[in-house]
Design a protein around this motif. Structure first.
Motif, PDB file in Angstrom:
ATOM      1  N   SER A  98       0.844  -1.188   0.000  1.00 62.01           N
ATOM      2  CA  SER A  98       0.000   0.000   0.000  1.00 62.01           C
ATOM      3  C   SER A  98       0.878   1.237   0.000  1.00 62.01           C
ATOM      4  CB  SER A  98      -0.914   0.002   1.230  1.00 62.01           C
ATOM      5  OG  SER A  98      -0.165   0.258   2.395  1.00 62.01           O
ATOM      6  N   GLU A  99       0.255   2.402  -0.026  1.00 60.55           N
ATOM      7  CA  GLU A  99       1.023   3.654  -0.063  1.00 60.55           C
ATOM      8  C   GLU A  99       1.574   4.032   1.303  1.00 60.55           C
ATOM      9  OE1 GLU A  99      -2.649   6.837   0.565  1.00 60.55           O
ATOM     10  OE2 GLU A  99      -1.713   6.608  -1.410  1.00 60.55           O
TER      11      GLU A  99
ATOM     12  N   GLY B 246       2.986  13.929   4.482  1.00 65.50           N
ATOM     13  CA  GLY B 246       3.349  12.529   4.333  1.00 65.50           C
ATOM     14  C   GLY B 246       3.277  11.722   5.611  1.00 65.50           C
ATOM     15  N   ILE B 247       3.074  12.379   6.763  1.00 61.47           N
ATOM     16  CA  ILE B 247       3.005  11.673   8.043  1.00 61.47           C
ATOM     17  C   ILE B 247       1.546  11.553   8.461  1.00 61.47           C
ATOM     18  CG2 ILE B 247       3.764  11.624  10.437  1.00 61.47           C
ATOM     19  CD1 ILE B 247       6.015  11.414   8.341  1.00 61.47           C
ATOM     20  N   ASP B 248       1.078  10.324   8.601  1.00 61.20           N
ATOM     21  CA  ASP B 248      -0.330  10.095   8.947  1.00 61.20           C
ATOM     22  C   ASP B 248      -0.565   9.997  10.445  1.00 61.20           C
ATOM     23  OD1 ASP B 248      -1.129  10.153   6.311  1.00 61.20           O
ATOM     24  OD2 ASP B 248      -0.912   7.996   6.022  1.00 61.20           O
ATOM     25  N   SER B 249       0.384   9.432  11.195  1.00 58.01           N
ATOM     26  CA  SER B 249       0.192   9.336  12.645  1.00 58.01           C
ATOM     27  C   SER B 249       1.533   9.156  13.336  1.00 58.01           C
ATOM     28  CB  SER B 249      -0.736   8.168  13.007  1.00 58.01           C
ATOM     29  OG  SER B 249      -0.138   6.917  12.705  1.00 58.01           O
TER      30      SER B 249
ATOM     31  N   VAL C 265       3.418   6.252  11.111  1.00 56.69           N
ATOM     32  CA  VAL C 265       2.808   5.770   9.868  1.00 56.69           C
ATOM     33  C   VAL C 265       2.956   6.883   8.839  1.00 56.69           C
ATOM     34  CG1 VAL C 265       0.698   4.976   8.732  1.00 56.69           C
ATOM     35  CG2 VAL C 265       1.193   4.279  11.101  1.00 56.69           C
ATOM     36  N   MET C 266       3.613   6.577   7.718  1.00 60.44           N
ATOM     37  CA  MET C 266       3.891   7.613   6.732  1.00 60.44           C
ATOM     38  C   MET C 266       3.583   7.124   5.326  1.00 60.44           C
ATOM     39  SD  MET C 266       7.933   7.668   5.785  1.00 60.44           S
ATOM     40  CE  MET C 266       8.383   8.725   7.141  1.00 60.44           C
ATOM     41  N   ARG C 267       3.548   8.110   4.407  1.00 58.87           N
ATOM     42  CA  ARG C 267       3.423   7.821   2.979  1.00 58.87           C
ATOM     43  C   ARG C 267       4.754   8.187   2.323  1.00 58.87           C
ATOM     44  NH1 ARG C 267      -0.289  11.916   2.414  1.00 58.87           N
ATOM     45  NH2 ARG C 267      -0.601  12.041   4.652  1.00 58.87           N
ATOM     46  N   PRO C 268       5.625   7.193   2.071  1.00 54.65           N
ATOM     47  CA  PRO C 268       6.990   7.476   1.613  1.00 54.65           C
ATOM     48  C   PRO C 268       7.061   8.312   0.342  1.00 54.65           C
ATOM     49  CG  PRO C 268       6.800   5.189   2.294  1.00 54.65           C
ATOM     50  CD  PRO C 268       5.417   5.756   2.319  1.00 54.65           C
ATOM     51  N   LEU C 269       6.112   8.147  -0.566  1.00 56.56           N
ATOM     52  CA  LEU C 269       6.177   8.896  -1.810  1.00 56.56           C
ATOM     53  C   LEU C 269       6.059  10.395  -1.582  1.00 56.56           C
ATOM     54  CD1 LEU C 269       4.118   6.638  -4.252  1.00 56.56           C
ATOM     55  CD2 LEU C 269       6.605   6.804  -3.997  1.00 56.56           C
ATOM     56  N   GLU C 270       5.543  10.772  -0.412  1.00 52.35           N
ATOM     57  CA  GLU C 270       5.425  12.194  -0.079  1.00 52.35           C
ATOM     58  C   GLU C 270       6.544  12.663   0.836  1.00 52.35           C
ATOM     59  OE1 GLU C 270       1.455  13.415   1.037  1.00 52.35           O
ATOM     60  OE2 GLU C 270       0.586  11.702  -0.023  1.00 52.35           O
TER      61      GLU C 270
ATOM     62  N   GLN D  19      13.821   3.770   1.086  1.00 52.15           N
ATOM     63  CA  GLN D  19      12.954   2.639   0.768  1.00 52.15           C
ATOM     64  C   GLN D  19      13.366   1.992  -0.553  1.00 52.15           C
ATOM     65  OE1 GLN D  19       8.861   3.424  -0.338  1.00 52.15           O
ATOM     66  NE2 GLN D  19       8.158   1.735   0.950  1.00 52.15           N
ATOM     67  N   ARG D  20      13.660   2.814  -1.563  1.00 49.49           N
ATOM     68  CA  ARG D  20      14.084   2.261  -2.851  1.00 49.49           C
ATOM     69  C   ARG D  20      15.373   1.459  -2.704  1.00 49.49           C
ATOM     70  NH1 ARG D  20      12.462   7.350  -4.736  1.00 49.49           N
ATOM     71  NH2 ARG D  20      14.627   8.089  -4.739  1.00 49.49           N
ATOM     72  N   ALA D  21      16.305   2.006  -1.930  1.00 47.69           N
ATOM     73  CA  ALA D  21      17.571   1.298  -1.731  1.00 47.69           C
ATOM     74  C   ALA D  21      17.363  -0.017  -1.007  1.00 47.69           C
ATOM     75  CB  ALA D  21      18.548   2.182  -0.953  1.00 47.69           C
ATOM     76  N   SER D  22      16.501  -0.014   0.016  1.00 50.16           N
ATOM     77  CA  SER D  22      16.303  -1.207   0.827  1.00 50.16           C
ATOM     78  C   SER D  22      15.523  -2.291   0.107  1.00 50.16           C
ATOM     79  CB  SER D  22      15.592  -0.845   2.138  1.00 50.16           C
ATOM     80  OG  SER D  22      14.293  -0.352   1.889  1.00 50.16           O
ATOM     81  N   THR D  23      14.818  -1.938  -0.962  1.00 47.68           N
ATOM     82  CA  THR D  23      14.053  -2.933  -1.714  1.00 47.68           C
ATOM     83  C   THR D  23      14.727  -3.311  -3.029  1.00 47.68           C
ATOM     84  OG1 THR D  23      12.700  -1.171  -2.694  1.00 47.68           O
ATOM     85  CG2 THR D  23      11.848  -2.232  -0.714  1.00 47.68           C
ATOM     86  N   GLN D  24      15.915  -2.760  -3.275  1.00 46.23           N
ATOM     87  CA  GLN D  24      16.636  -3.056  -4.507  1.00 46.23           C
ATOM     88  C   GLN D  24      17.321  -4.416  -4.398  1.00 46.23           C
ATOM     89  OE1 GLN D  24      20.271  -1.047  -7.059  1.00 46.23           O
ATOM     90  NE2 GLN D  24      18.916   0.258  -5.872  1.00 46.23           N
TER      91      GLN D  24
END
Length: 224
Positions: free
Chosen positions: A41-42, A66-69, A85-90, A98-103
């Protein structure tokens, strides 16, 4: 396989507010990102520890893009857990993490440490994905490579370097509350459990503690 110790510097004009709250808050000595949950999810959930007063951070972070809570644990000995809880794209800087850790072929090891306006991390991987991650740094972000080494085997773990008797002494001391504040046990208490002299316990604990501290200093590249 390379092991890199890196420090991330962010230009003042490009520093996201959330990064400044983590790395450059006057009431916080150090913040560590100790775990995270990346979902399809986002939203992502991150767990930080904060050394210092997190109240201003929590209030301002909750109103940051980008920060929800933001949820705080109770503070114990000056340290507080913070669940975000955040929305990384923002949040562009964390999106890069996140991109580096999922590469594929790349691991960003925890914790990620924020202090003195910088972010420090340990990264493991092969040359090509490491270079791709460095090249993908956002504008205004400088990635400084502090150390490059080969990833060592399990024998480098300081706990593995302890003798059986040293590990036993540390385990018993921990169980009895020797490392609590205030201290809940003495060398004599630990010695009674181990059926040895208090001076022997003192010797085991001092050697074990020195080995563990040296291992932690080496792992984080702290100057001595």
């Amino acid at each position: 396989m390379k092991h890199l110790q890196v420090t991330v510097h962010v230009d003042d004009d490009h520093a996201p507010e959330f990064f400044e709250l983590l790395a450059d808050s006057p009431t916080i000595a150090e913040t560590r990102l100790v775990d995270w949950s990346m979902t399809v999810s986002e939203q992502s959930t991150l767990l930080y520890t904060v050394d210092g007063d997190p109240s201003t951070f929590a209030e301002r972070a909750a109103d940051t893009a980008g920060i929800d809570s933001v949820e705080l644990s109770e503070t114990t000995r000056g340290q507080t857990y913070v669940l975000v809880v955040m929305r990384p794209l923002e949040t562009p800087l964390f999106a890069a993490v996140q991109r580096a850790s999922t590469q594929a072929g790349l691991i960003v090891r925890k914790p990620i440490i924020y202090r003195d306006g910088t972010m420090s991390a340990r990264v493991v991987g092969d040359a090509e994905p490491l270079q791709r991650a460095l090249d993908a740094a956002p504008d205004g972000v400088e990635v400084q490579i502090d150390e490059i080494s080969q990833l060592q085997g399990h024998a480098s773990d300081p706990v593995v370097q302890l003798s059986d008797r040293q590990r036993e002494a540390v385990a018993v001391a921990l169980e009895l509350g020797y490392y609590n504040q205030p201290r809940g046990a003495t060398h004599e208490d630990v010695a009674a459990e181990l059926n040895c002299a208090p001076s022997t316990v003192s010797n085991h604990l001092q050697k074990a503690e020195a080995t563990i501290v040296r291992g932690v200093i080496d792992e984080f590249g702290i100057d001595t």
